[in-house]
Motif scaffolding. Structure first.
Motif, PDB file in Angstrom:
ATOM      1  N   MET A  99      15.277 -12.248   0.687  1.00  0.00           N
ATOM      2  CA  MET A  99      14.219 -12.695  -0.211  1.00  0.00           C
ATOM      3  C   MET A  99      12.926 -12.880   0.563  1.00  0.00           C
ATOM      4  O   MET A  99      12.928 -13.358   1.699  1.00  0.00           O
ATOM      5  N   THR A 100      11.807 -12.507  -0.034  1.00  0.00           N
ATOM      6  CA  THR A 100      10.509 -12.640   0.597  1.00  0.00           C
ATOM      7  C   THR A 100      10.163 -14.107   0.808  1.00  0.00           C
ATOM      8  O   THR A 100      10.425 -14.951  -0.052  1.00  0.00           O
ATOM      9  N   ASP A 101       9.572 -14.416   1.963  1.00  0.00           N
ATOM     10  CA  ASP A 101       9.124 -15.781   2.214  1.00  0.00           C
ATOM     11  C   ASP A 101       8.047 -16.165   1.210  1.00  0.00           C
ATOM     12  O   ASP A 101       7.165 -15.357   0.868  1.00  0.00           O
ATOM     13  N   LEU A 102       8.092 -17.415   0.737  1.00  0.00           N
ATOM     14  CA  LEU A 102       7.144 -17.896  -0.247  1.00  0.00           C
ATOM     15  C   LEU A 102       6.080 -18.770   0.410  1.00  0.00           C
ATOM     16  O   LEU A 102       6.352 -19.451   1.409  1.00  0.00           O
ATOM     17  N   LEU A 103       4.878 -18.763  -0.157  1.00  0.00           N
ATOM     18  CA  LEU A 103       3.832 -19.636   0.337  1.00  0.00           C
ATOM     19  C   LEU A 103       4.202 -21.091   0.055  1.00  0.00           C
ATOM     20  O   LEU A 103       4.860 -21.385  -0.951  1.00  0.00           O
ATOM     21  N   PRO A 104       3.785 -22.025   0.912  1.00  0.00           N
ATOM     22  CA  PRO A 104       4.127 -23.445   0.717  1.00  0.00           C
ATOM     23  C   PRO A 104       3.215 -24.084  -0.329  1.00  0.00           C
ATOM     24  O   PRO A 104       2.344 -24.901  -0.018  1.00  0.00           O
ATOM     25  N   LEU A 105       3.427 -23.743  -1.594  1.00  0.00           N
ATOM     26  CA  LEU A 105       2.594 -24.239  -2.688  1.00  0.00           C
ATOM     27  C   LEU A 105       3.430 -25.132  -3.602  1.00  0.00           C
ATOM     28  O   LEU A 105       4.560 -24.780  -3.953  1.00  0.00           O
ATOM     29  N   GLY A 123       2.283 -14.049  -1.683  1.00  0.00           N
ATOM     30  CA  GLY A 123       1.120 -13.602  -0.922  1.00  0.00           C
ATOM     31  C   GLY A 123       0.415 -12.402  -1.504  1.00  0.00           C
ATOM     32  O   GLY A 123      -0.432 -11.801  -0.833  1.00  0.00           O
ATOM     33  N   LEU A 124       0.752 -12.045  -2.744  1.00  0.00           N
ATOM     34  CA  LEU A 124       0.089 -10.918  -3.404  1.00  0.00           C
ATOM     35  C   LEU A 124      -0.826 -11.434  -4.505  1.00  0.00           C
ATOM     36  O   LEU A 124      -0.699 -12.571  -4.978  1.00  0.00           O
ATOM     37  N   GLY A 125      -1.751 -10.584  -4.921  1.00  0.00           N
ATOM     38  CA  GLY A 125      -2.665 -10.965  -5.980  1.00  0.00           C
ATOM     39  C   GLY A 125      -2.752  -9.893  -7.045  1.00  0.00           C
ATOM     40  O   GLY A 125      -2.328  -8.749  -6.850  1.00  0.00           O
ATOM     41  N   LEU A 143      -2.348  -4.564 -17.989  1.00  0.00           N
ATOM     42  CA  LEU A 143      -2.269  -3.789 -16.751  1.00  0.00           C
ATOM     43  C   LEU A 143      -2.556  -4.739 -15.599  1.00  0.00           C
ATOM     44  O   LEU A 143      -3.596  -5.416 -15.579  1.00  0.00           O
ATOM     45  N   LEU A 144      -1.644  -4.805 -14.652  1.00  0.00           N
ATOM     46  CA  LEU A 144      -1.788  -5.685 -13.496  1.00  0.00           C
ATOM     47  C   LEU A 144      -1.848  -4.857 -12.214  1.00  0.00           C
ATOM     48  O   LEU A 144      -0.842  -4.271 -11.806  1.00  0.00           O
ATOM     49  N   PRO A 145      -3.017  -4.771 -11.563  1.00  0.00           N
ATOM     50  CA  PRO A 145      -3.093  -4.130 -10.247  1.00  0.00           C
ATOM     51  C   PRO A 145      -2.543  -5.086  -9.199  1.00  0.00           C
ATOM     52  O   PRO A 145      -2.925  -6.267  -9.174  1.00  0.00           O
ATOM     53  N   VAL A 146      -1.667  -4.616  -8.335  1.00  0.00           N
ATOM     54  CA  VAL A 146      -0.942  -5.494  -7.414  1.00  0.00           C
ATOM     55  C   VAL A 146      -1.184  -5.074  -5.971  1.00  0.00           C
ATOM     56  O   VAL A 146      -0.996  -3.903  -5.609  1.00  0.00           O
ATOM     57  N   ALA A 147      -1.576  -6.049  -5.145  1.00  0.00           N
ATOM     58  CA  ALA A 147      -1.761  -5.808  -3.715  1.00  0.00           C
ATOM     59  C   ALA A 147      -1.620  -7.128  -2.978  1.00  0.00           C
ATOM     60  O   ALA A 147      -1.752  -8.208  -3.573  1.00  0.00           O
ATOM     61  N   TYR A 148      -1.344  -7.041  -1.683  1.00  0.00           N
ATOM     62  CA  TYR A 148      -1.470  -8.242  -0.865  1.00  0.00           C
ATOM     63  C   TYR A 148      -2.932  -8.674  -0.874  1.00  0.00           C
ATOM     64  O   TYR A 148      -3.831  -7.856  -1.091  1.00  0.00           O
ATOM     65  N   THR A 149      -3.176  -9.952  -0.662  1.00  0.00           N
ATOM     66  CA  THR A 149      -4.548 -10.449  -0.695  1.00  0.00           C
ATOM     67  C   THR A 149      -5.089 -10.633   0.714  1.00  0.00           C
ATOM     68  O   THR A 149      -4.328 -10.826   1.673  1.00  0.00           O
ATOM     69  N   LYS A 150      -6.392 -10.559   0.818  1.00  0.00           N
ATOM     70  CA  LYS A 150      -7.072 -10.841   2.077  1.00  0.00           C
ATOM     71  C   LYS A 150      -7.199 -12.356   2.195  1.00  0.00           C
ATOM     72  O   LYS A 150      -8.115 -12.964   1.656  1.00  0.00           O
ATOM     73  N   GLY A 151      -6.239 -12.955   2.866  1.00  0.00           N
ATOM     74  CA  GLY A 151      -6.151 -14.404   2.911  1.00  0.00           C
ATOM     75  C   GLY A 151      -5.423 -14.923   1.685  1.00  0.00           C
ATOM     76  O   GLY A 151      -5.310 -14.223   0.675  1.00  0.00           O
ATOM     77  N   THR A 152      -4.952 -16.139   1.779  1.00  0.00           N
ATOM     78  CA  THR A 152      -4.221 -16.740   0.655  1.00  0.00           C
ATOM     79  C   THR A 152      -4.839 -18.075   0.234  1.00  0.00           C
ATOM     80  O   THR A 152      -4.249 -18.830  -0.526  1.00  0.00           O
ATOM     81  N   ASP A 153      -6.048 -18.336   0.715  1.00  0.00           N
ATOM     82  CA  ASP A 153      -6.698 -19.643   0.514  1.00  0.00           C
ATOM     83  C   ASP A 153      -7.492 -19.693  -0.791  1.00  0.00           C
ATOM     84  O   ASP A 153      -8.697 -19.929  -0.804  1.00  0.00           O
ATOM     85  N   PHE A 154      -6.813 -19.495  -1.902  1.00  0.00           N
ATOM     86  CA  PHE A 154      -7.490 -19.545  -3.193  1.00  0.00           C
ATOM     87  C   PHE A 154      -7.535 -20.991  -3.686  1.00  0.00           C
ATOM     88  O   PHE A 154      -6.635 -21.780  -3.421  1.00  0.00           O
ATOM     89  N   ARG A 155      -8.587 -21.305  -4.433  1.00  0.00           N
ATOM     90  CA  ARG A 155      -8.798 -22.672  -4.909  1.00  0.00           C
ATOM     91  C   ARG A 155      -8.889 -22.683  -6.436  1.00  0.00           C
ATOM     92  O   ARG A 155      -9.161 -21.653  -7.055  1.00  0.00           O
ATOM     93  N   PRO A 156      -8.709 -23.847  -7.041  1.00  0.00           N
ATOM     94  CA  PRO A 156      -8.909 -23.941  -8.493  1.00  0.00           C
ATOM     95  C   PRO A 156     -10.329 -23.539  -8.869  1.00  0.00           C
ATOM     96  O   PRO A 156     -11.278 -23.781  -8.114  1.00  0.00           O
ATOM     97  N   ALA A 157     -10.470 -22.947 -10.036  1.00  0.00           N
ATOM     98  CA  ALA A 157     -11.789 -22.535 -10.529  1.00  0.00           C
ATOM     99  C   ALA A 157     -12.377 -23.619 -11.422  1.00  0.00           C
ATOM    100  O   ALA A 157     -11.650 -24.483 -11.941  1.00  0.00           O
ATOM    101  N   GLY A 158     -13.692 -23.583 -11.589  1.00  0.00           N
ATOM    102  CA  GLY A 158     -14.332 -24.504 -12.511  1.00  0.00           C
ATOM    103  C   GLY A 158     -13.919 -24.200 -13.943  1.00  0.00           C
ATOM    104  O   GLY A 158     -13.793 -23.037 -14.325  1.00  0.00           O
ATOM    105  N   ARG A 159     -13.695 -25.232 -14.713  1.00  0.00           N
ATOM    106  CA  ARG A 159     -13.310 -25.064 -16.108  1.00  0.00           C
ATOM    107  C   ARG A 159     -14.100 -26.049 -16.968  1.00  0.00           C
ATOM    108  O   ARG A 159     -14.612 -27.061 -16.465  1.00  0.00           O
TER     109      ARG A 159
END
Length: 206
Positions: A1-7, A147-149, A178-194
């Motif tokens: 199984m792929t390692d998961l991010l610690p989220l 680790g993909l986006g 339609l979902l385009p799938v790739a690894y992301t450049k970094g994994t440091d995504f943050r919540p967006a303004g709502r």
């Protein structure tokens, strides 16, 4: 199984963003990782537990290019009709969307979520799409955990019949996302303004 991010669950839910410019086009995505994420997504609910969804996973460059061509045509018409104030959030999203239209064929994997539906009903169609879209969003979450986006796109649906013909999708199967799938450049995504919660919550009525 792929390692998961610690989220934590809340971190996963609040940092799964629409990823376009940070998709890593140079890093291959093993199909087994996508299958692993899809196996998680298939735990999502569906009407009467019928599970009539289908997932068309595209990795062949020529096939991806065909879908990208229709997406680009749809995006071109869409973008010409939009006018955004400079430096606005909408303008930044538009720039990101324009980038995606240019590089879609280069994204390692494209996933089309579809459902057996035949002719769509008149009026409210929640019963149809409510049996597909929760699983598609679960797929986005499962990809983020690995680790993909991806980003949620539907513009190609203007050419749904042409894409179906190119991919051999039966007429009774309707595409929903339609979902385009790739690894992301970094994994440091943050919540967006709502928008403010109180402006959209209605207790015991409108």
């Amino acid at each position: 199984m792929t390692d998961l991010l610690p989220l934590t669950p809340d971190e996963l839910l609040t940092t799964t963003r629409a990823v376009r410019k940070r998709l890593d086009l140079s890093r291959p995505v093993p199909v087994e990782v996508v299958r692993e994420a899809l196996a998680v997504a298939l735990q999502a609910p569906s009407g009467s537990n019928r599970q009539r969804w289908h997932w068309i996973v595209l990795t062949d460059p020529a096939v991806k290019a065909t879908v990208a061509k229709y997406y680009q045509q749809a995006y071109s018409a869409y973008s010409q009709a939009q006018v955004y104030p400079p430096d606005s959030t909408a303008a930044r999203v538009a720039s990101s969307a324009s980038y995606l239209s240019e590089i879609l064929a280069e994204v390692p994997v494209l996933v089309i979520g579809a459902i057996e539906a035949g002719e769509l009903p008149d009026g409210n169609q929640a019963g149809v799409w409510g049996s597909l879209l929760p699983a598609a969003w679960s797929l986005a979450l499962a990809l983020r955990a690995r680790g993909l986006g991806t980003t949620w796109t539907t513009l190609h649906l203007q050419y749904e019949h042409e894409v179906a013909a190119a991919l051999g999708i039966p007429s009774q199967v309707r595409q929903g996302v339609l979902l385009p799938v790739a690894y992301t450049k970094g994994t440091d995504f943050r919540p967006a303004g709502r928008i403010d919660l109180e402006s959209v919550v209605h207790l015991n009525g409108w």
